[in-house]
Every structure is written in structure tokens, then in C-alpha cells.
Design a protein around this motif. Structure first.
Motif, PDB file in Angstrom:
ATOM      1  N   GLN A 412       0.823  -1.202   0.000  1.00  0.00           N
ATOM      2  CA  GLN A 412       0.000   0.000   0.000  1.00  0.00           C
ATOM      3  C   GLN A 412       0.857   1.252   0.000  1.00  0.00           C
ATOM      4  OE1 GLN A 412      -3.855  -0.010   2.042  1.00  0.00           O
ATOM      5  NE2 GLN A 412      -3.165  -1.854   3.121  1.00  0.00           N
ATOM      6  N   PHE A 413       0.338   2.279  -0.692  1.00  0.00           N
ATOM      7  CA  PHE A 413       1.028   3.572  -0.801  1.00  0.00           C
ATOM      8  C   PHE A 413       0.092   4.655  -0.294  1.00  0.00           C
ATOM      9  CE2 PHE A 413       2.407   0.857  -4.262  1.00  0.00           C
ATOM     10  CZ  PHE A 413       3.793   0.984  -4.276  1.00  0.00           C
ATOM     11  N   PRO A 414       0.543   5.494   0.634  1.00  0.00           N
ATOM     12  CA  PRO A 414      -0.287   6.642   1.006  1.00  0.00           C
ATOM     13  C   PRO A 414      -0.334   7.617  -0.169  1.00  0.00           C
ATOM     14  CG  PRO A 414       1.874   6.815   2.030  1.00  0.00           C
ATOM     15  CD  PRO A 414       1.821   5.467   1.372  1.00  0.00           C
ATOM     16  N   VAL A 415      -1.482   8.221  -0.371  1.00  0.00           N
ATOM     17  CA  VAL A 415      -1.631   9.100  -1.517  1.00  0.00           C
ATOM     18  C   VAL A 415      -2.641  10.195  -1.209  1.00  0.00           C
ATOM     19  CG1 VAL A 415      -3.418   7.619  -2.565  1.00  0.00           C
ATOM     20  CG2 VAL A 415      -2.139   9.192  -4.016  1.00  0.00           C
ATOM     21  N   ALA A 416      -2.346  11.410  -1.665  1.00  0.00           N
ATOM     22  CA  ALA A 416      -3.338  12.480  -1.630  1.00  0.00           C
ATOM     23  C   ALA A 416      -4.299  12.242  -2.787  1.00  0.00           C
ATOM     24  CB  ALA A 416      -2.654  13.838  -1.773  1.00  0.00           C
ATOM     25  N   LEU A 417      -5.585  12.397  -2.547  1.00  0.00           N
ATOM     26  CA  LEU A 417      -6.564  12.127  -3.610  1.00  0.00           C
ATOM     27  C   LEU A 417      -6.315  13.004  -4.829  1.00  0.00           C
ATOM     28  CD1 LEU A 417      -9.876  11.721  -1.551  1.00  0.00           C
ATOM     29  CD2 LEU A 417      -8.175   9.990  -2.192  1.00  0.00           C
ATOM     30  N   SER A 418      -5.716  14.170  -4.619  1.00  0.00           N
ATOM     31  CA  SER A 418      -5.429  15.084  -5.730  1.00  0.00           C
ATOM     32  C   SER A 418      -4.189  14.670  -6.514  1.00  0.00           C
ATOM     33  CB  SER A 418      -5.248  16.507  -5.200  1.00  0.00           C
ATOM     34  OG  SER A 418      -4.147  16.557  -4.286  1.00  0.00           O
ATOM     35  N   GLU A 419      -3.447  13.666  -5.987  1.00  0.00           N
ATOM     36  CA  GLU A 419      -2.193  13.273  -6.638  1.00  0.00           C
ATOM     37  C   GLU A 419      -2.194  11.809  -7.072  1.00  0.00           C
ATOM     38  OE1 GLU A 419       0.881  14.261  -3.892  1.00  0.00           O
ATOM     39  OE2 GLU A 419       0.529  16.425  -4.003  1.00  0.00           O
ATOM     40  N   ILE A 420      -3.376  11.235  -7.216  1.00  0.00           N
ATOM     41  CA  ILE A 420      -3.453   9.811  -7.582  1.00  0.00           C
ATOM     42  C   ILE A 420      -2.810   9.557  -8.941  1.00  0.00           C
ATOM     43  CG2 ILE A 420      -5.044   7.970  -8.245  1.00  0.00           C
ATOM     44  CD1 ILE A 420      -6.921   8.947  -6.054  1.00  0.00           C
ATOM     45  N   VAL A 421      -3.053  10.420  -9.914  1.00  0.00           N
ATOM     46  CA  VAL A 421      -2.512  10.217 -11.245  1.00  0.00           C
ATOM     47  C   VAL A 421      -0.993  10.145 -11.222  1.00  0.00           C
ATOM     48  CG1 VAL A 421      -2.298  11.164 -13.585  1.00  0.00           C
ATOM     49  CG2 VAL A 421      -4.499  11.258 -12.401  1.00  0.00           C
ATOM     50  N   GLN A 422      -0.368  11.131 -10.590  1.00  0.00           N
ATOM     51  CA  GLN A 422       1.100  11.150 -10.516  1.00  0.00           C
ATOM     52  C   GLN A 422       1.637   9.935  -9.776  1.00  0.00           C
ATOM     53  OE1 GLN A 422      -1.162  13.558  -9.865  1.00  0.00           O
ATOM     54  NE2 GLN A 422      -0.135  15.576  -9.563  1.00  0.00           N
ATOM     55  N   THR A 423       0.954   9.535  -8.698  1.00  0.00           N
ATOM     56  CA  THR A 423       1.427   8.400  -7.904  1.00  0.00           C
ATOM     57  C   THR A 423       1.351   7.101  -8.691  1.00  0.00           C
ATOM     58  OG1 THR A 423       0.685   9.503  -5.895  1.00  0.00           O
ATOM     59  CG2 THR A 423       1.127   7.133  -5.753  1.00  0.00           C
ATOM     60  N   VAL A 424       0.242   6.890  -9.396  1.00  0.00           N
ATOM     61  CA  VAL A 424       0.078   5.667 -10.179  1.00  0.00           C
ATOM     62  C   VAL A 424       1.124   5.598 -11.292  1.00  0.00           C
ATOM     63  CG1 VAL A 424      -1.435   4.512 -11.854  1.00  0.00           C
ATOM     64  CG2 VAL A 424      -2.364   5.350  -9.681  1.00  0.00           C
ATOM     65  N   ARG A 425       1.367   6.724 -11.924  1.00  0.00           N
ATOM     66  CA  ARG A 425       2.302   6.725 -13.054  1.00  0.00           C
ATOM     67  C   ARG A 425       3.752   6.605 -12.611  1.00  0.00           C
ATOM     68  NH1 ARG A 425      -0.752  11.372 -16.711  1.00  0.00           N
ATOM     69  NH2 ARG A 425      -2.335   9.964 -17.582  1.00  0.00           N
ATOM     70  N   SER A 426       4.047   7.006 -11.393  1.00  0.00           N
ATOM     71  CA  SER A 426       5.441   6.971 -10.927  1.00  0.00           C
ATOM     72  C   SER A 426       5.741   5.796  -9.995  1.00  0.00           C
ATOM     73  CB  SER A 426       5.791   8.283 -10.214  1.00  0.00           C
ATOM     74  OG  SER A 426       4.975   8.446  -9.054  1.00  0.00           O
ATOM     75  N   ALA A 427       4.708   5.074  -9.573  1.00  0.00           N
ATOM     76  CA  ALA A 427       4.911   3.983  -8.614  1.00  0.00           C
ATOM     77  C   ALA A 427       5.755   2.887  -9.249  1.00  0.00           C
ATOM     78  CB  ALA A 427       3.556   3.416  -8.188  1.00  0.00           C
ATOM     79  N   PRO A 428       6.674   2.300  -8.485  1.00  0.00           N
ATOM     80  CA  PRO A 428       7.527   1.227  -9.035  1.00  0.00           C
ATOM     81  C   PRO A 428       6.702  -0.015  -9.295  1.00  0.00           C
ATOM     82  CG  PRO A 428       7.841   1.431  -6.669  1.00  0.00           C
ATOM     83  CD  PRO A 428       6.986   2.587  -7.073  1.00  0.00           C
ATOM     84  N   PRO A 429       7.118  -0.817 -10.275  1.00  0.00           N
ATOM     85  CA  PRO A 429       6.387  -2.061 -10.563  1.00  0.00           C
ATOM     86  C   PRO A 429       6.539  -3.061  -9.445  1.00  0.00           C
ATOM     87  CG  PRO A 429       8.449  -1.981 -11.781  1.00  0.00           C
ATOM     88  CD  PRO A 429       8.300  -0.640 -11.125  1.00  0.00           C
ATOM     89  N   ALA A 430       5.627  -4.021  -9.419  1.00  0.00           N
ATOM     90  CA  ALA A 430       5.664  -5.055  -8.381  1.00  0.00           C
ATOM     91  C   ALA A 430       6.856  -5.968  -8.598  1.00  0.00           C
ATOM     92  CB  ALA A 430       4.373  -5.851  -8.400  1.00  0.00           C
TER      93      ALA A 430
END
Length: 430
Positions: A412-430
Motif C-alpha cells: 500500500q502507498f499513502p496518496v493524496a486524492l489530488s495526486e493519484i494520477v502522478q502516484t500511479v504513473r510513478s509507482a515502481p512495478p511489483a
């Protein structure tokens, strides 16, 4: 209870995901279409779209009245105005009709078009051969050079490579022209007549109407007969031989492998000189191993009332290509980026609005409009194979923050609801 109505036999539904049964899922079709459009544009070919219904005379005059297509396979009907119309059984004749009708020759000296769409033939069905089938085709009008023939073949080779289809071979032949074909035709008829009783019923009829089609028959008895039939390449006149030699030389220069096969005649009357087929060695197609083919048709435009211009083209069976890709094990559908689940009844509208916002920003988002328990929503998330899930409840709405759960490993990754797009696109692969 009302009686169930099924689709027309031989005309298939294309469904997404794993719902399509024997047919390749629609994502495979979309992948082939996208790849085709991108590649053909690189070669300078523009897309045309012609009607699915044409004047019957177009196909009688182009394809040939004595061909199986016109004689036995076309869907022909009379409209309310008493006109004889036919569903198009192939794509070249409509493209040529459009070229002539719109006086394209007056606007550009070399015209290169492609098309993707359904064709119709009432024929015996088997794997990869249906009564509504789809073709990818291309036509080049205005060049009689061997380079134009080779460009088209190279375009198909590059498309097959881009799709990852390796076990497809190019078979090449020349049918000569009006200067040399009559002598071959006479020798072929003499040979086949001597073996008439060994031919199947269809080929006995073809012997009278279209003897070169006997060479293309798949019946084992007929194949045995044609093994010793006269070789058309031995009858080519000097100009036709020079053209065929130049085709082979240019294919060699491009590193395109091919097999010279004098039995490649195609099923249409309009071909002259170069003919070719792409043949797949794959059990998924059974005996329907030809995935496409084409050739030169230098007399067709004039024969349909147009200018005396040379042309060459091909058609590929989209149904067969997708079946090969389905068997290849490649993945064509992309999972959702995020599945948004609703934790409590009061958060439904907010979750719905968040899904809409993320979609506007470019993410692929799944949201179950039925609602339901959180457990049932998470089961739905698993089924969609979403990369991440976000559970939205009162706490998340009030804080403006949540937890993105990566479904592959549960991290799980903490995320601001306003920054979901950036977080999803920058999150490392599994």
C-alpha cells in the motif's frame, strides 16, 4: 416466452476479454488494426472506406463471371428500385470503382490506399473462413514498376513482423499477360483435359470456364494431377520475365525471403504478371493456411471504364491473423489502472466523481455502479485485474488522503486524492 433469435450463421460476434469463445477477443482485432494503420501510414498509404453494398455488375466485370465468387458465393439481391446489388465479396473492385468515380487520376499520378472492413461470401465454412469475414487490403495505382509490387509485399512482411507472426512464408509467381498467357492456357487445357476424369467435380467445371483455377484446388486428387501440369513460368514473354526477375531481385535486395511457386494463381480474373500469397504453417488455421495474397491488375481500371493505368494490391484475412495471434500467447488487453471501491453509503457520489476526474486525466478507472458490500467490490477488483485499488470512505473524503493498494503484491502507498494520477504513473512495478 419469446423465441430466442441467434446471429446469422457464419457471421460472428466479436466480444471483449475472454467472452469470445472460438473467436479472438476484440482487443486482438483492435491491436491488429492499430498496428496496420500506424505501419501503412509510414509507407504513405491513406485509408479509404467504401460502401458494403455495390452494383452487382462491378464484381461480374472485375472478379469474373465464371469465378466461384460471382457464380456461387456472392450475396446478391434486388432492391426496391429493381437494381441488382451485392454485398462486397472483396475490396479491390470497390476501391477501383471509387478511384474512377472520383477522377482521382486527375489529381495525383500515384495513388496508394488501404482499407479495413467486412466482406461477404456464401461459402463452406471452416476455421478462419466465414461468411462475413474481414480484410486488410491495400492498392497502389499508377506504377507499373516491379518496385511497386515489392513495396506492397514488404509492407505485409513488416506488418507480420510487427505482429510477431514469424511462421508465414511468401509464395511468389507470375501469370504473364495477354502476350504470353494464351499459349500457356492452351497447353494447360490440353494437359487437364487428358486427366479430366481424375479431377473433382468443381475442377471439371473449371476446366471449361476458368482452367487456371484448377491449379489452386485443395482436393488431394486434383493436387496430384497438377503436380505435372505445365509450368507458367516457362511460357513468360521477355517483358514479363524481365519484370518477374526484377521483382525477385528487389526482394533479395530487401532481404525478404520468398518461395517461387508456379501454382499460385489466385481466384480472381483480373490478375496479370505478379501474384503472391502469404501462407502460414500453423495448426490453428487447419487447411485454411493462406492468410492473404494479391498481385498486379494492370487492365482492371480500363476494363471498368477508367483510365488505362497499372495497379497492384493485396488483401489479408483479418480473421485468420487474429486467430494466429490468439494462439501466440501474447497479451493484448490492458488492465485498469485503478479500481475505486466505496466504503460507506455516503461516499458513493464522491467515489463516482473521483472516477470521472481520473478518467479525464488519462487513467483507466473501474467503478462498480451497482455498489454493494466492500467485499463484493473487492472481488470485482480482482476479476478486472486492476493494478491498484483505492477504498474511499468518510475518512478519506474528510482528510483528502487515502491508500493505494497494489494488487500484485498487496503493498500500500499513502496518496493524496489530488495526486493519484502522478502516484500511479510513478509507482515502481511489483
Amino acid at each position: 416466452m419469446s423465441q430466442k433469435i441467434n446471429g446469422v450463421k457464419g457471421m460472428n460476434d466479436l466480444l471483449p476479454g475472454e467472452l469470445g469463445g472460438d473467436m479472438a477477443p476484440v482487443e486482438v482485432w483492435q491491436h491488429v488494426e492499430r498496428t496496420t494503420r500506424e505501419l501503412f501510414a509510414r509507407f504513405g498509404y491513406g485509408e479509404i472506406r467504401t460502401p458494403m453494398v455495390e452494383d452487382t455488375a462491378l464484381f461480374v466485370r472485375s472478379v469474373g463471371e465464371e469465378t466461384d465468387i460471382v457464380g456461387k458465393e456472392m450475396y446478391t439481391f434486388e432492391d426496391k428500385g429493381g437494381r441488382s446489388l451485392s454485398l462486397r465479396p472483396e475490396g479491390t473492385a470497390p476501391a477501383v470503382r471509387a478511384f474512377i468515380e472520383h477522377s482521382v487520376a486527375n489529381q495525383e499520378p500515384l495513388t496508394r490506399w488501404y482499407y479495413i472492413g467486412p466482406m461477404f461470401r456464401y461459402e463452406r465454412m471452416k476455421t478462419g473462413r466465414y461468411r462475413q469475414f474481414f480484410q486488410i487490403g491495400a492498392e497502389a495505382i499508377g506504377s507499373r514498376e516491379a518496385a511497386q509490387d515489392v513495396e506492397l509485399m514488404d509492407m505485409v512482411v513488416q506488418l507480420l513482423e510487427a505482429l510477431g507472426l514469424k511462421e508465414v512464408s511468401l509464395n511468389l509467381n507470375s501469370l504473364g499477360d495477354d502476350a504470353c498467357r494464351p499459349a500457356y492456357h492452351q497447353k494447360l487445357v490440353e494437359y487437364l483435359t487428358a486427366h479430366r476424369e481424375e479431377l473433382c467435380g468443381d475442377c471439371q467445371r473449371r476446366l471449361e470456364t476458368n482452367p487456371m483455377r484448377v491449379l489452386d484446388c485443395k482436393n488431394e486428387k486434383c493436387q496430384a494431377v497438377v503436380q505435372a501440369a505445365p509450368n507458367i513460368l516457362q511460357f513468360l514473354c521477355e517483358p514479363c520475365k524481365a519484370h518477374f526477375d526484377e521483382v525477385k531481385r528487389k526482394l533479395d535486395a530487401l532481404g525478404v525471403k520468398y518461395v517461387v511457386n508456379p501454382k499460385i494463381v489466385r481466384g480472381l480474373d483480373y490478375y496479370t504478371r505478379t501474384t503472391f500469397e502469404f501462407i502460414a504453417a500453423h495448426p490453428a488455421l487447419g487447411t485454411a493456411s493462406t492468410v492473404g495474397g494479391g498481385g498486379r491488375y494492370d487492365k482492371l481500371l480500363k476494363g471498368l471504364g477508367g483510365p488505362d493505368l497499372p495497379a497492384v494490391g493485396f488483401g489479408l484475412g483479418l480473421d485468420r491473423l487474429t486467430l494466429l495471434l490468439k494462439e501466440s500467447g501474447q497479451k493484448f488487453s490492458t488492465p485498469p489502472d485503478v479500481f475505486i471501491a466505496v466504503a460507506d453509503e455516503g461516499s458513493g457520489d464522491a467515489a463516482f466523481a473521483l472516477a470521472s476526474k481520473l478518467r479525464r486525466e488519462g487513467l483507466k478507472v473501474e467503478f462498480d455502479t451497482r455498489g454493494g458490500s466492500l467485499k463484493s467490490q473487492m472481488k470485482r477488483a480482482d476479476k478486472t485485474k486492476a493494478r491498484y485499488t483505492l477504498v474511499l470512505g468518510q475518512a478519506e473524503r474528510e482528510s483528502g488522503k487515502g491508500q493505494l493498494k497494489r494488487m500484485a503484491d498487496g503493498q500500500q502507498f499513502p496518496v493524496a486524492l489530488s495526486e493519484i494520477v502522478q502516484t500511479v504513473r510513478s509507482a515502481p512495478p511489483a
